[in-house]
Design a protein around this motif. Structure first.
Motif, PDB file in Angstrom:
ATOM      1  N   GLY A 114       0.895  -1.253   0.148  1.00 15.33           N
ATOM      2  CA  GLY A 114      -0.109  -0.050  -0.097  1.00 15.33           C
ATOM      3  C   GLY A 114       0.942   1.119   0.095  1.00 15.33           C
ATOM      4  O   GLY A 114       0.266   2.306  -0.754  1.00 15.33           O
ATOM      5  N   ARG A 115       1.854   1.119   0.551  1.00 14.28           N
ATOM      6  CA  ARG A 115       2.914   2.282   0.958  1.00 14.28           C
ATOM      7  C   ARG A 115       3.430   2.650  -0.712  1.00 14.28           C
ATOM      8  O   ARG A 115       3.601   3.850  -1.173  1.00 14.28           O
ATOM      9  CB  ARG A 115       3.977   2.145   1.747  1.00 14.28           C
ATOM     10  N   LEU A 116       3.765   1.754  -1.508  1.00 12.59           N
ATOM     11  CA  LEU A 116       4.168   1.678  -2.551  1.00 12.59           C
ATOM     12  C   LEU A 116       3.016   2.031  -3.597  1.00 12.59           C
ATOM     13  O   LEU A 116       3.565   3.321  -4.502  1.00 12.59           O
ATOM     14  CB  LEU A 116       4.949   0.569  -3.216  1.00 12.59           C
ATOM     15  N   TRP A 117       2.007   1.916  -3.494  1.00 15.24           N
ATOM     16  CA  TRP A 117       0.849   2.335  -4.558  1.00 15.24           C
ATOM     17  C   TRP A 117       0.468   3.753  -4.122  1.00 15.24           C
ATOM     18  O   TRP A 117       0.109   4.536  -4.989  1.00 15.24           O
ATOM     19  CB  TRP A 117      -0.329   1.540  -4.260  1.00 15.24           C
ATOM     20  N   ARG A 118       0.705   4.314  -2.770  1.00 12.11           N
ATOM     21  CA  ARG A 118       0.437   5.731  -2.667  1.00 12.11           C
ATOM     22  C   ARG A 118       1.505   6.796  -2.999  1.00 12.11           C
ATOM     23  O   ARG A 118       1.217   8.007  -3.073  1.00 12.11           O
ATOM     24  CB  ARG A 118       0.510   5.817  -0.939  1.00 12.11           C
ATOM     25  N   THR A 119       2.807   6.135  -3.431  1.00 11.08           N
ATOM     26  CA  THR A 119       3.730   7.014  -4.094  1.00 11.08           C
ATOM     27  C   THR A 119       3.981   6.416  -5.431  1.00 11.08           C
ATOM     28  O   THR A 119       5.072   5.837  -5.609  1.00 11.08           O
ATOM     29  CB  THR A 119       4.894   7.005  -3.302  1.00 11.08           C
ATOM     30  N   PRO A 120       3.232   6.483  -6.421  1.00  9.67           N
ATOM     31  CA  PRO A 120       3.301   5.834  -7.866  1.00  9.67           C
ATOM     32  C   PRO A 120       4.430   6.244  -8.587  1.00  9.67           C
ATOM     33  O   PRO A 120       5.184   5.538  -9.363  1.00  9.67           O
ATOM     34  CB  PRO A 120       1.998   5.962  -8.291  1.00  9.67           C
ATOM     35  N   VAL A 121       4.495   7.386  -8.522  1.00  9.69           N
ATOM     36  CA  VAL A 121       5.645   7.890  -9.324  1.00  9.69           C
ATOM     37  C   VAL A 121       7.128   7.436  -9.087  1.00  9.69           C
ATOM     38  O   VAL A 121       7.939   7.192  -9.759  1.00  9.69           O
ATOM     39  CB  VAL A 121       5.720   9.401  -9.313  1.00  9.69           C
ATOM     40  N   ALA A 122       7.470   7.431  -7.815  1.00 12.66           N
ATOM     41  CA  ALA A 122       8.757   7.216  -7.186  1.00 12.66           C
ATOM     42  C   ALA A 122       8.800   5.516  -7.479  1.00 12.66           C
ATOM     43  O   ALA A 122      10.021   5.148  -7.732  1.00 12.66           O
ATOM     44  CB  ALA A 122       8.825   7.512  -5.924  1.00 12.66           C
ATOM     45  N   SER A 123       7.755   4.978  -7.154  1.00 16.28           N
ATOM     46  CA  SER A 123       7.657   3.651  -7.172  1.00 16.28           C
ATOM     47  C   SER A 123       7.892   3.038  -8.651  1.00 16.28           C
ATOM     48  O   SER A 123       8.999   2.288  -9.041  1.00 16.28           O
ATOM     49  CB  SER A 123       6.376   2.698  -6.729  1.00 16.28           C
ATOM     50  N   LEU A 124       7.418   3.798  -9.622  1.00 13.49           N
ATOM     51  CA  LEU A 124       7.489   3.163 -11.150  1.00 13.49           C
ATOM     52  C   LEU A 124       8.989   3.782 -11.526  1.00 13.49           C
ATOM     53  O   LEU A 124       9.623   2.951 -12.265  1.00 13.49           O
ATOM     54  CB  LEU A 124       6.376   4.199 -11.716  1.00 13.49           C
ATOM     55  N   MET A 125       9.447   4.844 -11.049  1.00  8.95           N
ATOM     56  CA  MET A 125      11.114   5.067 -11.448  1.00  8.95           C
ATOM     57  C   MET A 125      11.759   3.921 -10.927  1.00  8.95           C
ATOM     58  O   MET A 125      12.722   3.708 -11.721  1.00  8.95           O
ATOM     59  CB  MET A 125      11.326   6.376 -11.167  1.00  8.95           C
ATOM     60  N   THR A 126      11.697   3.729  -9.831  1.00  8.59           N
ATOM     61  CA  THR A 126      12.540   2.449  -9.245  1.00  8.59           C
ATOM     62  C   THR A 126      12.142   1.343 -10.026  1.00  8.59           C
ATOM     63  O   THR A 126      13.116   0.711 -10.427  1.00  8.59           O
ATOM     64  CB  THR A 126      12.072   2.313  -7.705  1.00  8.59           C
ATOM     65  N   TRP A 127      11.037   0.894 -10.428  1.00  8.19           N
ATOM     66  CA  TRP A 127      10.652  -0.310 -11.173  1.00  8.19           C
ATOM     67  C   TRP A 127      11.179  -0.107 -12.490  1.00  8.19           C
ATOM     68  O   TRP A 127      11.885  -1.006 -13.128  1.00  8.19           O
ATOM     69  CB  TRP A 127       9.225  -0.496 -11.026  1.00  8.19           C
ATOM     70  N   ALA A 128      11.357   1.067 -12.918  1.00  9.16           N
ATOM     71  CA  ALA A 128      11.949   1.086 -14.362  1.00  9.16           C
ATOM     72  C   ALA A 128      13.425   0.943 -14.214  1.00  9.16           C
ATOM     73  O   ALA A 128      13.974   0.502 -15.315  1.00  9.16           O
ATOM     74  CB  ALA A 128      11.406   2.526 -14.943  1.00  9.16           C
ATOM     75  N   VAL A 129      14.051   1.517 -13.439  1.00  9.56           N
ATOM     76  CA  VAL A 129      15.635   1.517 -13.242  1.00  9.56           C
ATOM     77  C   VAL A 129      15.920  -0.195 -13.317  1.00  9.56           C
ATOM     78  O   VAL A 129      16.941  -0.685 -13.770  1.00  9.56           O
ATOM     79  CB  VAL A 129      16.058   2.209 -12.341  1.00  9.56           C
ATOM     80  N   MET A 130      15.181  -0.736 -12.039  1.00  7.40           N
ATOM     81  CA  MET A 130      15.334  -1.976 -12.153  1.00  7.40           C
ATOM     82  C   MET A 130      15.134  -2.820 -13.427  1.00  7.40           C
ATOM     83  O   MET A 130      15.764  -3.973 -13.653  1.00  7.40           O
ATOM     84  CB  MET A 130      14.798  -2.593 -10.843  1.00  7.40           C
ATOM     85  N   GLY A 131      14.203  -2.700 -13.984  1.00  5.52           N
ATOM     86  CA  GLY A 131      13.799  -3.373 -15.009  1.00  5.52           C
ATOM     87  C   GLY A 131      14.834  -3.212 -16.262  1.00  5.52           C
ATOM     88  O   GLY A 131      14.934  -4.283 -16.836  1.00  5.52           O
ATOM     89  N   VAL A 132      15.175  -2.163 -16.441  1.00  4.45           N
ATOM     90  CA  VAL A 132      16.378  -1.959 -17.333  1.00  4.45           C
ATOM     91  C   VAL A 132      17.558  -2.581 -17.181  1.00  4.45           C
ATOM     92  O   VAL A 132      18.252  -3.241 -17.973  1.00  4.45           O
ATOM     93  CB  VAL A 132      16.403  -0.272 -17.851  1.00  4.45           C
ATOM     94  N   ALA A 133      17.928  -2.478 -15.975  1.00  7.20           N
ATOM     95  CA  ALA A 133      19.144  -2.967 -15.467  1.00  7.20           C
ATOM     96  C   ALA A 133      19.142  -4.607 -15.491  1.00  7.20           C
ATOM     97  O   ALA A 133      20.015  -5.492 -15.495  1.00  7.20           O
ATOM     98  CB  ALA A 133      19.386  -2.656 -13.950  1.00  7.20           C
ATOM     99  N   LEU A 134      17.935  -5.203 -15.298  1.00  9.91           N
ATOM    100  CA  LEU A 134      17.786  -6.477 -15.293  1.00  9.91           C
ATOM    101  C   LEU A 134      17.519  -7.217 -16.850  1.00  9.91           C
ATOM    102  O   LEU A 134      18.274  -8.043 -17.095  1.00  9.91           O
ATOM    103  CB  LEU A 134      16.424  -7.331 -14.528  1.00  9.91           C
ATOM    104  N   ALA A 135      16.882  -6.380 -17.586  1.00 11.99           N
ATOM    105  CA  ALA A 135      16.670  -6.788 -19.010  1.00 11.99           C
ATOM    106  C   ALA A 135      17.854  -6.740 -19.872  1.00 11.99           C
ATOM    107  O   ALA A 135      18.083  -7.591 -20.638  1.00 11.99           O
ATOM    108  CB  ALA A 135      15.456  -5.936 -19.469  1.00 11.99           C
ATOM    109  N   LEU A 136      18.860  -6.030 -19.558  1.00  8.39           N
ATOM    110  CA  LEU A 136      20.006  -5.543 -20.395  1.00  8.39           C
ATOM    111  C   LEU A 136      20.701  -6.989 -20.503  1.00  8.39           C
ATOM    112  O   LEU A 136      20.985  -7.661 -21.541  1.00  8.39           O
ATOM    113  CB  LEU A 136      20.589  -4.405 -20.058  1.00  8.39           C
ATOM    114  N   PRO A 137      21.321  -7.514 -19.238  1.00  6.77           N
ATOM    115  CA  PRO A 137      21.888  -8.723 -19.430  1.00  6.77           C
ATOM    116  C   PRO A 137      21.247 -10.009 -19.958  1.00  6.77           C
ATOM    117  O   PRO A 137      21.657 -10.844 -20.534  1.00  6.77           O
ATOM    118  CB  PRO A 137      22.740  -8.834 -17.920  1.00  6.77           C
ATOM    119  N   VAL A 138      20.001  -9.990 -19.475  1.00  8.99           N
ATOM    120  CA  VAL A 138      19.220 -11.129 -19.792  1.00  8.99           C
ATOM    121  C   VAL A 138      18.977 -11.235 -21.401  1.00  8.99           C
ATOM    122  O   VAL A 138      19.133 -12.475 -22.085  1.00  8.99           O
ATOM    123  CB  VAL A 138      17.763 -11.137 -19.039  1.00  8.99           C
ATOM    124  N   ALA A 139      18.815  -9.979 -21.951  1.00 10.89           N
ATOM    125  CA  ALA A 139      18.593  -9.883 -23.408  1.00 10.89           C
ATOM    126  C   ALA A 139      19.970 -10.445 -24.088  1.00 10.89           C
ATOM    127  O   ALA A 139      19.925 -11.238 -25.048  1.00 10.89           O
ATOM    128  CB  ALA A 139      18.185  -8.461 -23.891  1.00 10.89           C
TER     129      ALA A 139
END
Length: 337
Positions: free
Chosen positions: A45-70
């Motif tokens: 619930g705390r993450l959903w109450r700060t959607p912008v900060a959470s989405l930015m963190t998820w995006a950074v993690m997603g790019v960092a994880l997707a690059l070596p896997v690709a």
């Protein structure tokens, strides 16, 4: 009569007895899991109450994880194609021009009896010239030749166990040592160079994956550190009323796990979009070279492994941050203040 009523009054109540006989460890386990569910729900619930900060963190993690896997998926596809080419390697032996057809047949029989040879085809010089005449379109020029310039040829397919760089090299050495063999050709040099390059790139990708995993841990650790600082007063109150370090640490660990879950899902989405965008041009390019090369995506097991690995990295980053900063917050700060 009084005794009967007294005995009836002392008769145990089944419901009360069942309640009393309930084991303490079961109540503790239920309470423990209920608290975990509540903490996990509150952290999400705390993450959903700060959607912008959470989405930015998820995006950074997603790019960092997707690059070596690709990159690993690309290397896997390349290794699969090179393995297919290596397994279909064929050795071509050219005889001396003065070698007769009978000598060539005898030599072919001797080579075919070797256990490393799966199949052997003899192409005599007359057949070779006829095929060249049909495919080249130089009928008029070939009519001026006084004699056939092409030698008898042996097309040798190695056995499956010998279809490797070392196995083919040993077979080539064996054929070259035979009489009347002018030249042996096998097109494996470029394949060996390709395998060496893919091995080097695989190590580089793993090194990149480790560095990006460390970066993910640091990003999550910094995010959780900011969350710890913003909830300093809440942590102090929890410690004042007797909250253990595990009790105080638990919400932040779940926060890290939720960040990892979101980052893993974003990485999977990025991989699927990238494969969808690149697969068409790659297949068209492979078709021009008459190759069946294609980019392989993540399987269901691979996607689950990616998400679980992301959650573990998020949990690790949160644990590092909590371990480092939580001990600095002590109830004595309130008294000192």
């Amino acid at each position: 009569m009084a005794a009967d009523s007294s005995s009836r009054s002392r008769k145990p109540d089944p419901a009360r007895g069942a309640k009393v006989s309930r084991s303490p460890w079961r109540e503790q386990a239920e309470s423990y899991f209920m608290h975990h569910r509540k903490v996990a729900r509150d952290s999400a619930g705390r993450l959903w109450r700060t959607p912008v900060a959470s989405l930015m963190t998820w995006a950074v993690m997603g790019v960092a994880l997707a690059l070596p896997v690709a990159l690993l998926l690309l290397l896997t596809s390349l290794q699969g194609v090179s393995a297919g080419w290596e397994s279909s390697a064929r050795v071509t032996a050219y005889m001396d021009l003065d070698a007769s057809l009978e000598q060539t047949r005898k030599l072919a029989s001797e080579i075919a009896s070797d256990g490393r040879v799966a199949e052997l085809e003899l192409v005599d010089r007359d057949r070779a010239l006829a095929e060249f005449r049909a495919s080249s379109g130089l009928d008029d020029a070939l009519d001026y030749l006084e004699e056939n310039p092409l030698p008898h040829t042996l097309l040798i397919t190695p056995e499956e166990n010998a279809r490797s760089a070392n196995g083919v090299a040993a077979l080539v050495t064996f054929i070259e040592s035979m009489d009347r063999v002018e030249r042996v050709q096998v097109d494996l040099g470029w394949l060996q160079r390709l395998n060496a390059m893919t091995d080097l790139l695989a190590r580089a990708v793993w090194a990149l994956a480790i560095l990006l995993a460390v970066a993910v841990v640091l990003v999550i650790g910094n995010t959780v550190r900011l969350s710890i600082e913003s909830r300093r007063d809440e942590i102090l109150v929890a410690k004042l009323v007797g909250g253990t370090d595990g009790f105080v640490r638990r919400p932040f660990l779940y926060t890290g796990a939720w960040f990892g879950l979101g980052g893993g899902i974003v990485a999977w989405v990025l991989l699927q979009l990238s494969l969808w965008w690149l697969n068409g041009p790659v297949e068209r390019l492979a078709g021009l070279y008459r190759s069946n090369f294609s980019l392989n995506g993540l399987s269901i097991d691979g996607a689950l492994a990616l998400i679980i690995a992301a959650m573990l990295l998020g949990w690790l980053g949160a644990w590092v941050a909590v371990k480092r900063h939580l001990s600095d917050i002590e109830p004595g700060e309130i008294a000192g203040g």
